[in-house]
Design an enzyme around this catalytic site. Structure first.
Site, PDB file in Angstrom:
ATOM      1  N   ASN A  64      15.871  -9.239   2.847  1.00  0.00           N
ATOM      2  CA  ASN A  64      14.846 -10.297   2.720  1.00  0.00           C
ATOM      3  C   ASN A  64      14.382 -10.613   1.272  1.00  0.00           C
ATOM      4  OD1 ASN A  64      13.176  -7.939   2.943  1.00  0.00           O
ATOM      5  ND2 ASN A  64      11.605  -8.881   3.883  1.00  0.00           N
TER       6      ASN A  64
ATOM      7  N   GLU B 232       7.910   1.702   1.130  1.00  0.00           N
ATOM      8  CA  GLU B 232       7.480   0.443   1.769  1.00  0.00           C
ATOM      9  C   GLU B 232       7.771   0.000   3.130  1.00  0.00           C
ATOM     10  OE1 GLU B 232       6.695  -3.097   2.483  1.00  0.00           O
ATOM     11  OE2 GLU B 232       8.000  -3.662   0.964  1.00  0.00           O
TER      12      GLU B 232
ATOM     13  N   CYS C 175       7.814  -8.455   5.310  1.00  0.00           N
ATOM     14  CA  CYS C 175       6.995  -7.169   6.153  1.00  0.00           C
ATOM     15  C   CYS C 175       5.405  -7.730   6.158  1.00  0.00           C
ATOM     16  CB  CYS C 175       7.229  -6.059   5.351  1.00  0.00           C
ATOM     17  SG  CYS C 175       7.237  -6.190   3.672  1.00  0.00           S
TER      18      CYS C 175
ATOM     19  N   GLU D  89       3.558  -0.397  -5.439  1.00  0.00           N
ATOM     20  CA  GLU D  89       4.298  -0.981  -6.105  1.00  0.00           C
ATOM     21  C   GLU D  89       3.687  -2.257  -6.943  1.00  0.00           C
ATOM     22  OE1 GLU D  89       8.805  -0.307  -4.518  1.00  0.00           O
ATOM     23  OE2 GLU D  89       7.644  -2.081  -3.686  1.00  0.00           O
TER      24      GLU D  89
END
Length: 475
Positions: free
Chosen positions: A143, A241, A275, A453
């Site tokens: 994505n 993640e 997400c 991150e």
């Protein structure tokens, strides 16, 4: 494939199709266990040399990468749109995000600081230093095919790690383009390696190898849990993640127009395939009906189509499976009392027949027990749910295993603090539907992941801490 500084061709290939048109975009070579092991050994062999380079030298490679990315920004954005479908506007934003990650971590390479600790004995001196963790395996999703690679590779390289990247088979072309840039700027052989192919074979090999000291993964919670279990055998460092199910709360004192803008941006960017995108829209009873009417008007104006057409705001879904999930969630919600305010079906006819297009959709009367309120949607469908009190909506927002992003809208300063402190999420946007930046840490809690991150925290996950105690002779 790009392994140990060499481009490799194999007899096995993977075809990449444009999800908007069904047209073949390109073919890429794929590899298996043997080539993955070669990549691991190449990364291991050069780790000592790369990690001992001055931080400025590593940073310069990243700065050169930035310049190449800027030169190729338009082509990269078009490539992203062709391989995974998002609108060209979203793709251009992703390229700029990629550039920002390499810029930021080029500078963070110079800021890996240690410290001196006062010892308990006068004849000892204690220092703490930070060193790169070693060979890193990075596994990225489709994505955000370019920026997710950058968000992992930039801090790893800045810290002094060597890397093997395994991108998604759905959208591998952006990673290929990035590695061509790495090759052009002259990053030493073996420092960066690209492997594509069967996930079980490649990722399984990476997880089994004791030479791979860290795994950084972005993807589903289900796969993330599997990798965490596998990492235990060699006690790898893990960054995860994972999935999200973001609540979007609109209180009675909110700026409704601002909140509606927020829903549009958070829910329908990249066709809802993020997400961090909104999954549940909680609206206070007193403004629910007004909010629904205004939101429907805005959603009905969204233009859906091929992302390469700049007039389109919403592109296709990634594949047929994604369409099936939308159909399943909407039908389940309707069967349990929801009603379709707008959309609720696949778009067909003409140019749409060749792609995977789903109409931006709003559902009224979302209730507990509906799949869409429990399972990550990853598509352009938003359920609206009524609430009557602050305590109630916080409890409902937190009552899920995910904890990645959350959003709420209010003009009450005290409420801003109360609610943000009580939401069990790694990231909170207050009157802000896009609270993400390279300067800030990105990540979740609960089953949405481990580690961060971005920000100064982003490089820390690629570093180990070493304590040195030296006994000295006192004169």
């Amino acid at each position: 494939m790009y392994i140990n500084g060499e481009w490799l061709q194999t007899n096995e290939t993977l075809e990449v199709f444009n999800p908007a048109t069904g047209e073949l975009v390109d073919k890429v070579c794929t590899v298996g266990i043997l080539e993955t092991n070669v990549a691991i050994q190449a990364a291991k062999a050069v780790f000592g040399e790369w990690s001992q380079l001055p931080a400025d030298v590593r940073a310069n490679y990243l700065h050169k990468t930035v310049e190449k990315l800027k030169e190729q920004a338009e082509q990269l954005a078009e490539l992203i749109t062709k391989e995974m479908g998002k609108s060209i506007h979203n793709a251009k934003y992703e390229v700029q995000s990629t550039i920002s990650f390499f810029q930021w971590f080029a500078e963070e390479a110079r800021r890996v600081y240690g410290r001196t600790i006062p010892a308990a004995a006068d004849n000892k001196r204690i220092t703490v230093t930070k060193q790169p963790v070693g060979v890193v395996a990075a596994v990225t999703p489709w994505n955000f095919p370019l920026s997710m690679a950058a968000r992992k590779l930039a801090p790893a390289l800045a810290a002094g790690c060597t890397v093997i990247l395994k991108p998604s088979k759905e959208a591998p072309l952006s990673s290929l383009a990035l590695f061509k840039i790495f090759d052009e700027v002259g990053i030493p052989k073996g420092v960066v390696n690209l492997v594509m192919g069967n996930s079980d074979k490649i990722v399984g090999t990476l997880m089994e190898s004791k030479d791979v000291r860290k795994i950084s993964f972005t993807g589903s919670t289900e796969i993330g849990k599997k990798l965490i279990r596998q990492s235990a055998d060699s006690v790898k460092r893990v960054s995860m993640e994972l999935g999200g199910h973001a609540p979007f709360i609109v209180f009675e004192d909110a700026d409704l127009d601002l909140a509606i803008d927020g829903v549009i941006q958070s829910k329908f960017a990249s066709s809802g395939q993020q997400c961090v995108c909104t999954n549940r829209v909680y609206v206070h009873d007193s403004i629910y009906d007004e909010f629904a009417v205004k939101l429907k008007e805005r959603v009905s104006q969204l233009k859906v189509g091929d992302g390469l057409d700049a007039s389109n705001q919403v592109g296709p879904l990634i594949n047929e499976g994604a369409l099936s999930k939308m159909k399943e969630q909407v039908e389940d919600a309707v069967s349990k009392g929801a009603s379709v305010l707008f959309g609720g079906e696949r778009i067909t006819g003409g140019e749409y027949d060749k792609g995977f297009f789903y109409c931006p959709t709003l559902l009224l009367n979302g209730k507990e027990g509906m799949k869409i309120l429990q399972e990550e949607t990853f598509g352009p469908v938003a359920p609206l749910i009524r609430f009557s009190s602050e305590e109630e909506v916080i409890q409902r927002a937190n009552d899920i295993e995910y904890g990645l992003a959350s959003y709420f809208y209010t003009n009450d300063l005290s409420r801003m603090y109360r609610v943000s402190e009580k939401l069990e999420y790694g990231m909170v946007g207050i009157n802000d539907s896009a609270p993400f930046s390279v300067q800030a840490p990105f990540g979740g809690v609960k089953e949405s992941g481990l580690g961060r991150e971005g920000g100064s925290e982003g490089i820390e996950d690629y570093l180990t801490v070493k304590m040195t105690s030296t006994r000295i002779k006192l004169v």
